[in-house]
Design a protein around this motif. Sequence first.
Motif, PDB file in Angstrom:
ATOM      1  N   SER A   1       0.839  -1.200   0.000  1.00  0.00           N
ATOM      2  CA  SER A   1       0.000   0.000   0.000  1.00  0.00           C
ATOM      3  C   SER A   1       0.872   1.247   0.000  1.00  0.00           C
ATOM      4  O   SER A   1       2.064   1.203   0.300  1.00  0.00           O
ATOM      5  CB  SER A   1      -0.927   0.016   1.219  1.00  0.00           C
ATOM      6  OG  SER A   1      -0.176   0.105   2.413  1.00  0.00           O
ATOM      7  N   THR A   2       0.240   2.341  -0.326  1.00  0.00           N
ATOM      8  CA  THR A   2       0.878   3.650  -0.246  1.00  0.00           C
ATOM      9  C   THR A   2       0.046   4.516   0.682  1.00  0.00           C
ATOM     10  O   THR A   2      -1.181   4.403   0.709  1.00  0.00           O
ATOM     11  CB  THR A   2       1.023   4.303  -1.639  1.00  0.00           C
ATOM     12  OG1 THR A   2       1.780   5.511  -1.523  1.00  0.00           O
ATOM     13  CG2 THR A   2      -0.316   4.602  -2.271  1.00  0.00           C
ATOM     14  N   ASP A   3       0.716   5.340   1.470  1.00  0.00           N
ATOM     15  CA  ASP A   3       0.012   6.253   2.365  1.00  0.00           C
ATOM     16  C   ASP A   3      -0.321   7.533   1.620  1.00  0.00           C
ATOM     17  O   ASP A   3       0.549   8.128   0.968  1.00  0.00           O
ATOM     18  CB  ASP A   3       0.874   6.586   3.587  1.00  0.00           C
ATOM     19  CG  ASP A   3       1.016   5.410   4.536  1.00  0.00           C
ATOM     20  OD1 ASP A   3       0.191   4.485   4.468  1.00  0.00           O
ATOM     21  OD2 ASP A   3       1.960   5.429   5.350  1.00  0.00           O
ATOM     22  N   VAL A   4      -1.575   7.944   1.704  1.00  0.00           N
ATOM     23  CA  VAL A   4      -2.012   9.187   1.075  1.00  0.00           C
ATOM     24  C   VAL A   4      -2.667  10.072   2.132  1.00  0.00           C
ATOM     25  O   VAL A   4      -3.219   9.570   3.119  1.00  0.00           O
ATOM     26  CB  VAL A   4      -2.981   8.946  -0.106  1.00  0.00           C
ATOM     27  CG1 VAL A   4      -2.337   8.062  -1.166  1.00  0.00           C
ATOM     28  CG2 VAL A   4      -4.276   8.343   0.359  1.00  0.00           C
ATOM     29  N   LEU A   5      -2.586  11.365   1.924  1.00  0.00           N
ATOM     30  CA  LEU A   5      -3.272  12.287   2.824  1.00  0.00           C
ATOM     31  C   LEU A   5      -4.771  12.088   2.689  1.00  0.00           C
ATOM     32  O   LEU A   5      -5.297  11.979   1.572  1.00  0.00           O
ATOM     33  CB  LEU A   5      -2.897  13.732   2.501  1.00  0.00           C
ATOM     34  CG  LEU A   5      -1.451  14.132   2.799  1.00  0.00           C
ATOM     35  CD1 LEU A   5      -1.175  15.532   2.245  1.00  0.00           C
ATOM     36  CD2 LEU A   5      -1.168  14.074   4.288  1.00  0.00           C
ATOM     37  N   ARG A   6      -5.451  12.048   3.819  1.00  0.00           N
ATOM     38  CA  ARG A   6      -6.910  11.878   3.794  1.00  0.00           C
ATOM     39  C   ARG A   6      -7.575  12.950   2.941  1.00  0.00           C
ATOM     40  O   ARG A   6      -8.532  12.671   2.235  1.00  0.00           O
ATOM     41  CB  ARG A   6      -7.466  11.921   5.214  1.00  0.00           C
ATOM     42  CG  ARG A   6      -7.077  10.726   6.049  1.00  0.00           C
ATOM     43  CD  ARG A   6      -7.635  10.861   7.476  1.00  0.00           C
ATOM     44  NE  ARG A   6      -7.071   9.869   8.351  1.00  0.00           N
ATOM     45  CZ  ARG A   6      -7.506   8.630   8.465  1.00  0.00           C
ATOM     46  NH1 ARG A   6      -8.530   8.214   7.755  1.00  0.00           N
ATOM     47  NH2 ARG A   6      -6.916   7.786   9.288  1.00  0.00           N
ATOM     48  N   LYS A   7      -7.040  14.160   2.990  1.00  0.00           N
ATOM     49  CA  LYS A   7      -7.646  15.258   2.229  1.00  0.00           C
ATOM     50  C   LYS A   7      -7.510  15.047   0.720  1.00  0.00           C
ATOM     51  O   LYS A   7      -8.262  15.628  -0.054  1.00  0.00           O
ATOM     52  CB  LYS A   7      -7.035  16.597   2.638  1.00  0.00           C
ATOM     53  CG  LYS A   7      -5.590  16.795   2.218  1.00  0.00           C
ATOM     54  CD  LYS A   7      -5.106  18.190   2.570  1.00  0.00           C
ATOM     55  CE  LYS A   7      -3.739  18.474   2.004  1.00  0.00           C
ATOM     56  NZ  LYS A   7      -3.669  18.483   0.561  1.00  0.00           N
ATOM     57  N   ASP A   8      -6.573  14.207   0.285  1.00  0.00           N
ATOM     58  CA  ASP A   8      -6.368  13.941  -1.140  1.00  0.00           C
ATOM     59  C   ASP A   8      -7.153  12.730  -1.643  1.00  0.00           C
ATOM     60  O   ASP A   8      -7.131  12.432  -2.829  1.00  0.00           O
ATOM     61  CB  ASP A   8      -4.878  13.719  -1.437  1.00  0.00           C
ATOM     62  CG  ASP A   8      -4.053  14.976  -1.239  1.00  0.00           C
ATOM     63  OD1 ASP A   8      -4.609  16.087  -1.349  1.00  0.00           O
ATOM     64  OD2 ASP A   8      -2.840  14.836  -0.968  1.00  0.00           O
ATOM     65  N   LEU A   9      -7.829  12.014  -0.736  1.00  0.00           N
ATOM     66  CA  LEU A   9      -8.559  10.798  -1.092  1.00  0.00           C
ATOM     67  C   LEU A   9     -10.059  11.066  -1.155  1.00  0.00           C
ATOM     68  O   LEU A   9     -10.642  11.581  -0.205  1.00  0.00           O
ATOM     69  CB  LEU A   9      -8.288   9.703  -0.058  1.00  0.00           C
ATOM     70  CG  LEU A   9      -9.066   8.399  -0.211  1.00  0.00           C
ATOM     71  CD1 LEU A   9      -8.679   7.670  -1.499  1.00  0.00           C
ATOM     72  CD2 LEU A   9      -8.843   7.504   1.004  1.00  0.00           C
ATOM     73  N   THR A  10     -10.674  10.718  -2.276  1.00  0.00           N
ATOM     74  CA  THR A  10     -12.122  10.784  -2.427  1.00  0.00           C
ATOM     75  C   THR A  10     -12.625   9.367  -2.679  1.00  0.00           C
ATOM     76  O   THR A  10     -12.117   8.685  -3.579  1.00  0.00           O
ATOM     77  CB  THR A  10     -12.525  11.686  -3.608  1.00  0.00           C
ATOM     78  OG1 THR A  10     -11.981  12.995  -3.401  1.00  0.00           O
ATOM     79  CG2 THR A  10     -14.035  11.776  -3.750  1.00  0.00           C
ATOM     80  N   ILE A  11     -13.591   8.937  -1.875  1.00  0.00           N
ATOM     81  CA  ILE A  11     -14.154   7.591  -2.017  1.00  0.00           C
ATOM     82  C   ILE A  11     -15.571   7.708  -2.556  1.00  0.00           C
ATOM     83  O   ILE A  11     -16.391   8.446  -2.009  1.00  0.00           O
ATOM     84  CB  ILE A  11     -14.154   6.843  -0.676  1.00  0.00           C
ATOM     85  CG1 ILE A  11     -12.721   6.684  -0.170  1.00  0.00           C
ATOM     86  CG2 ILE A  11     -14.838   5.484  -0.824  1.00  0.00           C
ATOM     87  CD1 ILE A  11     -12.618   6.097   1.225  1.00  0.00           C
ATOM     88  N   HIS A  12     -15.856   7.000  -3.631  1.00  0.00           N
ATOM     89  CA  HIS A  12     -17.201   6.915  -4.196  1.00  0.00           C
ATOM     90  C   HIS A  12     -17.730   5.514  -3.890  1.00  0.00           C
ATOM     91  O   HIS A  12     -17.026   4.532  -4.074  1.00  0.00           O
ATOM     92  CB  HIS A  12     -17.171   7.133  -5.711  1.00  0.00           C
ATOM     93  CG  HIS A  12     -16.519   8.412  -6.116  1.00  0.00           C
ATOM     94  ND1 HIS A  12     -17.154   9.621  -6.035  1.00  0.00           N
ATOM     95  CD2 HIS A  12     -15.270   8.659  -6.584  1.00  0.00           C
ATOM     96  CE1 HIS A  12     -16.333  10.571  -6.451  1.00  0.00           C
ATOM     97  NE2 HIS A  12     -15.183  10.014  -6.787  1.00  0.00           N
ATOM     98  N   GLY A  13     -18.968   5.439  -3.434  1.00  0.00           N
ATOM     99  CA  GLY A  13     -19.548   4.145  -3.078  1.00  0.00           C
ATOM    100  C   GLY A  13     -19.164   3.718  -1.677  1.00  0.00           C
ATOM    101  O   GLY A  13     -19.122   2.519  -1.380  1.00  0.00           O
ATOM    102  N   ALA A  14     -18.868   4.683  -0.808  1.00  0.00           N
ATOM    103  CA  ALA A  14     -18.458   4.376   0.565  1.00  0.00           C
ATOM    104  C   ALA A  14     -19.503   3.541   1.306  1.00  0.00           C
ATOM    105  O   ALA A  14     -19.163   2.810   2.235  1.00  0.00           O
ATOM    106  CB  ALA A  14     -18.160   5.661   1.332  1.00  0.00           C
ATOM    107  N   GLU A  15     -20.757   3.609   0.865  1.00  0.00           N
ATOM    108  CA  GLU A  15     -21.801   2.808   1.507  1.00  0.00           C
ATOM    109  C   GLU A  15     -21.572   1.309   1.275  1.00  0.00           C
ATOM    110  O   GLU A  15     -22.161   0.472   1.959  1.00  0.00           O
ATOM    111  CB  GLU A  15     -23.198   3.218   1.029  1.00  0.00           C
ATOM    112  CG  GLU A  15     -23.496   2.924  -0.419  1.00  0.00           C
ATOM    113  CD  GLU A  15     -23.025   3.995  -1.413  1.00  0.00           C
ATOM    114  OE1 GLU A  15     -23.456   3.924  -2.581  1.00  0.00           O
ATOM    115  OE2 GLU A  15     -22.225   4.888  -1.042  1.00  0.00           O
ATOM    116  N   HIS A  16     -20.689   0.961   0.326  1.00  0.00           N
ATOM    117  CA  HIS A  16     -20.370  -0.440   0.058  1.00  0.00           C
ATOM    118  C   HIS A  16     -19.124  -0.910   0.811  1.00  0.00           C
ATOM    119  O   HIS A  16     -18.725  -2.063   0.681  1.00  0.00           O
ATOM    120  CB  HIS A  16     -20.182  -0.677  -1.442  1.00  0.00           C
ATOM    121  CG  HIS A  16     -21.403  -0.373  -2.236  1.00  0.00           C
ATOM    122  ND1 HIS A  16     -22.497  -1.205  -2.261  1.00  0.00           N
ATOM    123  CD2 HIS A  16     -21.707   0.693  -3.013  1.00  0.00           C
ATOM    124  CE1 HIS A  16     -23.435  -0.663  -3.029  1.00  0.00           C
ATOM    125  NE2 HIS A  16     -22.976   0.485  -3.501  1.00  0.00           N
TER     126      HIS A  16
END
Length: 127
Positions: free
Chosen positions: A40-55
């Motif tokens: 894995s790679t560590d990314v800043l939370r502010k740079d991550l967008t999750i689509h379908g988080a309900e899944h």
Amino acid sequence: MHRGSCLCGAVRFEVAAPLHAPDACHCTRCRKTSGHYWVSTDVLRKDLTIHGAEHLTWYQSSPRVRRGFCATCGSALFWDPPPDREKIGVAMGAFEAPTGTQLGIHIFVADKGDYYEITDGLPQNAQ
């Protein structure tokens, strides 16, 4: 922009920053989660967008870490330390190519499986 998803596509994500060199974790928990070892790679939370988080389904794998999986197909996607840390680990195998990065280090090699050797010449940390 880097994009990725789970196997079935129910969870998709975007990282709006360059990816850092990933690490390969050989600890027992990561091996059991991934079926081999976890990269894995560590990314800043502010740079991550999750689509379908309900899944997404979250599993508390230790007192301080939870892991995010697609509830539909079971793909392991995220390694999430306490929310006060500004970074989250994102599975390299879930990214679309090209990622523009290469593996940087092996960690927890003292716990690695007995069925493989690490021979790529990269740095190795016992823990």
